[in-house]
Design an enzyme around this catalytic site. Structure first.
Site, mmCIF file in Angstrom:
data_model
loop_
_atom_site.group_PDB
_atom_site.id
_atom_site.type_symbol
_atom_site.label_atom_id
_atom_site.label_comp_id
_atom_site.label_asym_id
_atom_site.label_seq_id
_atom_site.Cartn_x
_atom_site.Cartn_y
_atom_site.Cartn_z
ATOM 1 N N PHE A 1 -28.001 110.697 64.025
ATOM 2 C CA PHE A 1 -26.836 111.587 64.030
ATOM 3 C C PHE A 1 -25.997 111.360 62.776
ATOM 4 C CE2 PHE A 1 -23.908 114.483 65.795
ATOM 5 C CZ PHE A 1 -22.626 113.998 65.647
ATOM 6 N N GLU B 1 -26.132 102.732 54.168
ATOM 7 C CA GLU B 1 -24.936 102.453 54.972
ATOM 8 C C GLU B 1 -24.603 100.956 54.980
ATOM 9 O OE1 GLU B 1 -24.454 105.948 55.225
ATOM 10 O OE2 GLU B 1 -23.623 105.461 57.152
ATOM 11 N N GLY C 1 -20.763 112.323 58.724
ATOM 12 C CA GLY C 1 -20.050 112.232 57.436
ATOM 13 C C GLY C 1 -20.980 112.771 56.367
HETATM 14 N N1 GSH Z 1 -22.590 107.171 58.903
HETATM 15 C C1 GSH Z 1 -21.751 108.351 58.699
HETATM 16 C C2 GSH Z 1 -21.018 108.221 57.418
HETATM 17 C C3 GSH Z 1 -21.985 108.150 56.355
HETATM 18 C C4 GSH Z 1 -21.352 107.999 55.058
HETATM 19 O O1 GSH Z 1 -20.576 108.826 54.618
HETATM 20 N N2 GSH Z 1 -21.771 106.917 54.450
HETATM 21 C C5 GSH Z 1 -21.508 106.726 53.073
HETATM 22 C C6 GSH Z 1 -21.620 105.262 52.800
HETATM 23 S S1 GSH Z 1 -20.079 104.623 52.274
HETATM 24 C C7 GSH Z 1 -22.532 107.522 52.283
HETATM 25 O O2 GSH Z 1 -23.678 107.526 52.642
HETATM 26 N N3 GSH Z 1 -22.101 108.172 51.249
HETATM 27 C C8 GSH Z 1 -23.001 108.926 50.418
HETATM 28 C C9 GSH Z 1 -22.135 109.773 49.526
HETATM 29 O O3 GSH Z 1 -20.914 109.526 49.553
HETATM 30 O O4 GSH Z 1 -22.651 110.673 48.843
HETATM 31 C C10 GSH Z 1 -22.621 109.593 58.754
HETATM 32 O O5 GSH Z 1 -23.397 109.611 59.690
HETATM 33 O O6 GSH Z 1 -22.557 110.534 57.984
#
Ligand code: GSH
Length: 238
Positions: free
Chosen positions: A46, A127, A49
């Site tokens: 799932f 992550e 973000g």
């Molecule tokens: N675990 C959440 C949040 C994931 C998330 O935003 N994680 C960040 C890690 S800090 C990420 O992968 N960011 C990639 C990006 O910002 O492009 C999700 O299911 O979407």
């Protein structure tokens, strides 16, 4: 009198904190160590973000839907993807909601059994800053004639309240927007992360509210005089 009141509220806070940790710990005790073992059961992931708008892994099926009992909050400092150690950005995590029926809308992905280990190892790395893998129920929505609509076991990544990059729950949206405005990391500018998530939610779930996300987006856009990705150099501002 004040001391007595303080002692009572402290006891209440500790009780609430221990309950919420127990619920999250119970979930994490179900966390699968698939990364190092073969799993025959169907695996669903799932995203709520960046995994909603940046699915950089192979999947065989995707379903819109929600998980229950949580709320999505920008309470996780990002020192890798959207910030640095010196200038952390903010990304989302899930916080336990007082309302067991509270919905967090996102995207479910079914991973092919041949890809499961590789995808989960990739996501464990992506992550890596403070997120743990948990298993909850996913509710596909809207119902589909072509696919099963029963709730499914799904894996998701949550940055729990006790991880070193957890930013706490008390900052105002203005303060969070101020932190995001000029932060950037290895995956790009932090404002872009907010804009892409908000846009994805509007596209996928028109009319569904997420006050925290959309109010933060509004405040950030008002502050952001750049090209919408947080790049203020475009407008010539320093
Ligand atoms: N675990 C959440 C949040 C994931 C998330 O935003 N994680 C960040 C890690 S800090 C990420 O992968 N960011 C990639 C990006 O910002 O492009 C999700 O299911 O979407």
């Amino acid at each position: 009198m004040i001391a007595a009141k303080f002692a009572v509220s402290l006891r209440k806070f500790k009780l609430l904190n221990s309950i919420s940790k127990k619920i999250l710990v119970n979930m994490s005790s179900n966390a699968l160590s698939i990364c190092d073992s073969k799993n025959e059961e169907e695996t669903w992931i799932f995203g709520y973000g960046s995994l909603v708008w940046k699915a950089d892994f192979p999947f065989e099926e995707q379903r819109t839907g929600f998980v229950k009992g949580f709320c999505r909050r920008f309470y996780q400092n990002s020192i890798d993807h959207r910030g640095t150690h010196d200038k952390p950005g903010r990304v989302v995590t899930l916080i336990q909601s007082k309302d067991p029926d509270a919905k967090v809308w996102g995207m479910g992905y079914r991973i092919g059994s041949a890809d499961t280990q590789r995808v989960l190892c990739h996501l464990d790395h992506r992550e890596k800053n403070g997120y743990d893998r948990h298993r909850v129920l996913f509710y596909p929505y809207p119902p589909s004639d072509a696919q099963t609509n029963d709730p499914k076991n799904i894996l998701l990544y949550v940055a729990t309240v006790d991880n070193p990059s957890f930013a706490g729950q008390s900052d105002s949206l203005e303060a969070i927007a101020g932190q995001i405005l000029s932060a950037a990391g290895e995956s790009g500018k932090n404002p872009e992360y907010v804009y892409k998530l908000a846009e994805a939610m509007r596209q996928l779930y028109p009319g569904e509210e997420d006050e925290h996300l959309f109010e933060l987006e509004r405040i950030l856009r008002a502050m952001d005089t750049g090209d919408g990705t947080g790049d203020r150099s475009v407008s010539g501002s320093n």
